[in-house]
Design an enzyme around this catalytic site. Structure first.
Site, PDB file in Angstrom:
ATOM      1  CB  SER A  75       1.458  -3.182   0.486  1.00  0.00           C
ATOM      2  OG  SER A  75       1.394  -3.684  -0.827  1.00  0.00           O
TER       3      SER A  75
ATOM      4  CE1 TYR B  47       2.951  -8.204   2.277  1.00  0.00           C
ATOM      5  CE2 TYR B  47       1.746  -7.261   0.421  1.00  0.00           C
ATOM      6  CZ  TYR B  47       2.798  -7.216   1.315  1.00  0.00           C
ATOM      7  OH  TYR B  47       3.697  -6.182   1.268  1.00  0.00           O
TER       8      TYR B  47
END
Length: 252
Positions: free
Chosen positions: A144, A157
């Site tokens: 990401s 995350y």
């Protein structure tokens, strides 16, 4: 055009969002696809889509953080679809956003269990299979843009997606002698269920779109062709790379 005929691919978390798009992209290029995810109903929906494209496909209800379940999912996949050719470690989750001072250890561990432990267990199983087959292959690890920038409110995350860069690089170096490539896909802001909280915030949308040169978020289907490219068994010298697909977000 990429030809993945004869390639068996696994896509974890392949029943929605970017994972679904990657599975479709591989299937469109002629690959066989096994979907690994916990939701059996959604798995079935995607395998129906893939069959409509003419793909040989199956699904396994699998918790990627369960070591025994991962081994069994791999056994079933190669038994039904043939030797492994590509493994996409895409499964991931995010917990309810919270400041770091309010983030519980339970929440932190829940996210890392899926995003990092799951990726480790899955890519280790794929590596074992590739070495045993002595056939070469491709591993795609989905990270990401939060691995490039701080991600306020979702520390677990961001930490997990950053750790995946180290895992992917290590796989690329360690498995090169086995003709196994490993590359990392780094998606930018994309309209998926995992980003739904952000999509509901007009100020957040304006801020992220404003610093994205193409002035919009991605749609999941825009990852179809990049998945086929990264799975392509003819790309023998392409490994250890981070493929950023973010509309220019990280360079602006």
């Amino acid at each position: 055009m990429t030809d993945l005929s004869g390639v068996t691919a696994v896509v974890t978390g392949g029943n929605s969002g970017i994972g679904r798009a990657m599975a479709i992209g591989i299937a469109k290029a002629g690959g066989a696809v096994s979907i690994w995810s916990r939701n059996a109903d959604r798995n079935a929906e995607v395998t129906d889509e893939l069959r409509a494209l003419g793909a040989n496909t199956m699904s396994v209800s699998c918790d990627v953080a369960d070591e025994a379940a991962v081994a069994e999912a791999m056994r079933r996949t190669v038994a039904e679809l043939g030797p492994l050719g590509c493994f996409v470690a895409n499964a991931g989750m995010v917990d309810a956003p919270a400041p770091i001072v309010d983030t519980t250890l339970e929440s932190w561990q829940r996210v890392l269990r899926t995003n990092l432990d799951g990726a480790f267990l899955c890519t280790r199983e794929a590596a074992r299979r590739f070495v045993e087959q002595d056939s070469g292959g491709s591993i795609i690890v989905v990270s990401s843009t939060s691995s490039r920038y701080g991600a306020a409110g979702i520390a677990s995350y961001a930490a997990s997606k950053t750790a995946l860069l180290g895992l992917s690089r290590t796989l690329a170096v360690e498995l090169a002698r086995h003709r196994v490539r490993c590359n990392t896909l780094i998606p930018g802001w994309t309209r998926t269920s995992i980003t739904s909280h952000g999509q509901q915030n007009p100020k957040f949308m304006a801020a992220t779109i404003g610093r994205t040169p193409v002035r919009r978020w991605a749609e999941p289907d825009e990852y179809q062709q990049v998945a086929a490219f990264l799975a392509d068994p003819t790309q023998l010298f392409h490994t250890g790379n981070e493929v950023v697909v973010d509309g220019g977000y990280t360079i602006f």
